[in-house]
Design an enzyme around this catalytic site. Sequence first.
Site, PDB file in Angstrom:
ATOM      1  N   GLY A 339       0.807  -1.209   0.000  1.00 42.84           N
ATOM      2  CA  GLY A 339       0.000   0.000   0.000  1.00 42.84           C
ATOM      3  C   GLY A 339       0.838   1.255   0.000  1.00 42.84           C
ATOM      4  N   GLY A 342       0.935   8.432   3.505  1.00 43.47           N
ATOM      5  CA  GLY A 342       1.477   9.769   3.350  1.00 43.47           C
ATOM      6  C   GLY A 342       2.995   9.736   3.302  1.00 43.47           C
ATOM      7  N   PHE A 343       3.587  10.342   2.267  1.00 41.09           N
ATOM      8  CA  PHE A 343       5.032  10.478   2.112  1.00 41.09           C
ATOM      9  C   PHE A 343       5.759   9.153   1.884  1.00 41.09           C
ATOM     10  CE2 PHE A 343       3.704  14.066   4.726  1.00 41.09           C
ATOM     11  CZ  PHE A 343       4.230  15.125   4.027  1.00 41.09           C
ATOM     12  N   VAL A 346       4.132   1.288   1.923  1.00 43.25           N
ATOM     13  CA  VAL A 346       4.017   0.317   3.004  1.00 43.25           C
ATOM     14  C   VAL A 346       4.342  -1.063   2.451  1.00 43.25           C
ATOM     15  CG1 VAL A 346       2.521  -0.658   4.785  1.00 43.25           C
ATOM     16  CG2 VAL A 346       2.217   1.729   4.074  1.00 43.25           C
ATOM     17  N   LYS A 360       6.278   0.926   7.123  1.00 49.04           N
ATOM     18  CA  LYS A 360       5.990   2.136   6.353  1.00 49.04           C
ATOM     19  C   LYS A 360       7.302   2.879   6.144  1.00 49.04           C
ATOM     20  CE  LYS A 360       3.226   6.377   6.435  1.00 49.04           C
ATOM     21  NZ  LYS A 360       2.272   7.195   7.229  1.00 49.04           N
ATOM     22  N   ASP A 457      -7.283  12.528   8.739  1.00 50.67           N
ATOM     23  CA  ASP A 457      -7.242  11.895   7.421  1.00 50.67           C
ATOM     24  C   ASP A 457      -7.981  10.556   7.450  1.00 50.67           C
ATOM     25  OD1 ASP A 457      -6.655  11.813   4.731  1.00 50.67           O
ATOM     26  OD2 ASP A 457      -4.689  10.904   4.993  1.00 50.67           O
TER      27      ASP A 457
END
Length: 644
Positions: A339, A342-343, A346, A360, A457
């Site tokens: 996946g 953000g930034f 994963v 991550k 988020d």
Amino acid sequence: MPSPNTNVCLSWLALYVLLISAIPNCVLRLKADPQIVEAGHGCSLINTTNANALTENRKNVFSLLVENISSTGFATALFGNGTNKVYGLAQCRNDLSMEDCTDCYAAAQKQIVIYCPFEIGARMIFDGCFLRYENYTFFDQAQDAGNSNVCISDASSRPKLFSETTQRLLADVRSKALKNEGFATDEISANGLSAAIYGLAMCRRTLTTNSCDVCLQHAILLVERCFSLQDGRGLDAGCYLRYSTLPFFTISSSSSSHSKIVAILVGTLGGAVIIALLWVLFIFRHSLRKLYKKVPDPSQPEESEVYFAADDDPELDHPFSYDSLRAATKNFDASMKIGEGGFGHVYKGVLSNGREIAVKKLVVQQSTRALDEFVTEVKLISAVRHRNLVRLLGCCTRGLEKLLVYEFMPNMSLDKHLFANTAKSLSWKTRFQIILGTAHGLSYLNEECRLIILHRDIKAANILLDNDFQAKIADFGLAKVFPEDITHLTTRVGGTIGYTAPEYAVHGQLTDKADVYSYGMIVLEIVSGRKYFDSKLPAPMQLLLEWAWNLYEKSKAFRTVDRRLIEEEPELNKEEILKVIQIAFLCTQGSPEMRPLMSQVVSMLISNTEILPQPTRPAFIDDNSTSNRLGSANIGWMEGSSVA
């Protein structure tokens, strides 16, 4: 002047005394848990005629209650005169520590005023404590019309055997409670059941034994309606009854005195051994501090490495070095990618002991904001524990590379099950479970956590699913911590367009209702099986919120439901689905003040009797033109776009 040897002996003695004094608490309660999960609440049908007097007298009663409950776990109080008099009662479960009791009471005191600001009477029931106030004396009241039950969790695979076993358990805890000042816990197992069943009974301490018995018998009748499920509660004015396949309490009434005796014997006979172990532990922890560094320092030299692993997980026997994580992810191979966050990306990882993890990898370069996100996630998630939140297991940084290590969620993210063409359709039971679990997680973050945390988020991609499709909220990189005395914060907007609350997207005003709006959008996606925006559909259907509201206004809200559900489950619970849709609209109201708290959302979802308010037209809807759907907001609706 004492000799060095004397000082050493005194130090050992002090350590010994401290250790022995702590043993009973260690034996009886190993981990803090104030049990701040709402079981129910109720408000009087009568509003006060003197709001100022009620507010002042209630405030004084709550202050009097907290003085006693913090030391005894129980208190009653009275304040005021005439018709403005306020009676109050607070009580915690016997197995809660005083610290947890105080935390539970504080949460109940805060919540009861939110639910019932001007009513002359109200009650707040958490799993760990009970708070009630009235304008009359109610201390000897065992039953009233406000009784209810709460049934949750999955159905038992052997319902008849489970029901019979639960019936025996509750009869047993009722009997024990009557002999133990109104409180008892117990557990029972049966051949053919995959797990033991745990039970707890508690009466208000102001009841007589006979009144306690009457209340518990009625609570058993209430909770019998839950026997097809693995968790149920019976609630009445004078008592609380619960059973579950999860061990939700820490001690039993039959084992308390035995544990104390064991603690005394250990303290008396095993002092020398314990002191030796303590010394070894001290040396060991002192050594580990040199190795474990829990918060990365951006000022470290580029090639330096900082890492840590959670020290309360037995399967993590060493910190996460960069090399170990690189090996676990096959050098961050594309085949291990599961996946995007953000930034960064994963990856799935497999440790040397076979433990699966999610890593991550943040793409930092020279971004100060990305470094800030990393530090925020480490600080926040490592301190937060809840069954509906993804757990942070550790982190690692080498130079500008930043890695976060999470527990692995085998069923991936919610969006992959809702929107992927090859996805297997989720049943309504599973969807409702996800809706409720997400609400529980957000309620904990927004209201129950010691630090008030706004996620900012919330979207389907950040709701992960475990083996049993239980929802867990992930990705706290955009989280905001609110001081308790600040109601809102104007800040740079973060989040994903489509899920972002209007006051936040347009004005940058972040309130505790921003996550509530995002949650409402997710609920509509779960019910409909489609994204918040789909340009492939005809114009009137492209915006999910607008389309769903138009159907709701025409009393055709059931047409919002995913067609796959209707085809695969001809006997859908239509009433429950319509209630969930109504809750989604309440969450997406234009004004933050009109949206419910997440704890209220949980209550609405689990209650079979609560009457929901009627929603008004949600935000971001304008019938004049497709191009002006956002009103004054000059923001484009683009799938997956983020405000950065």
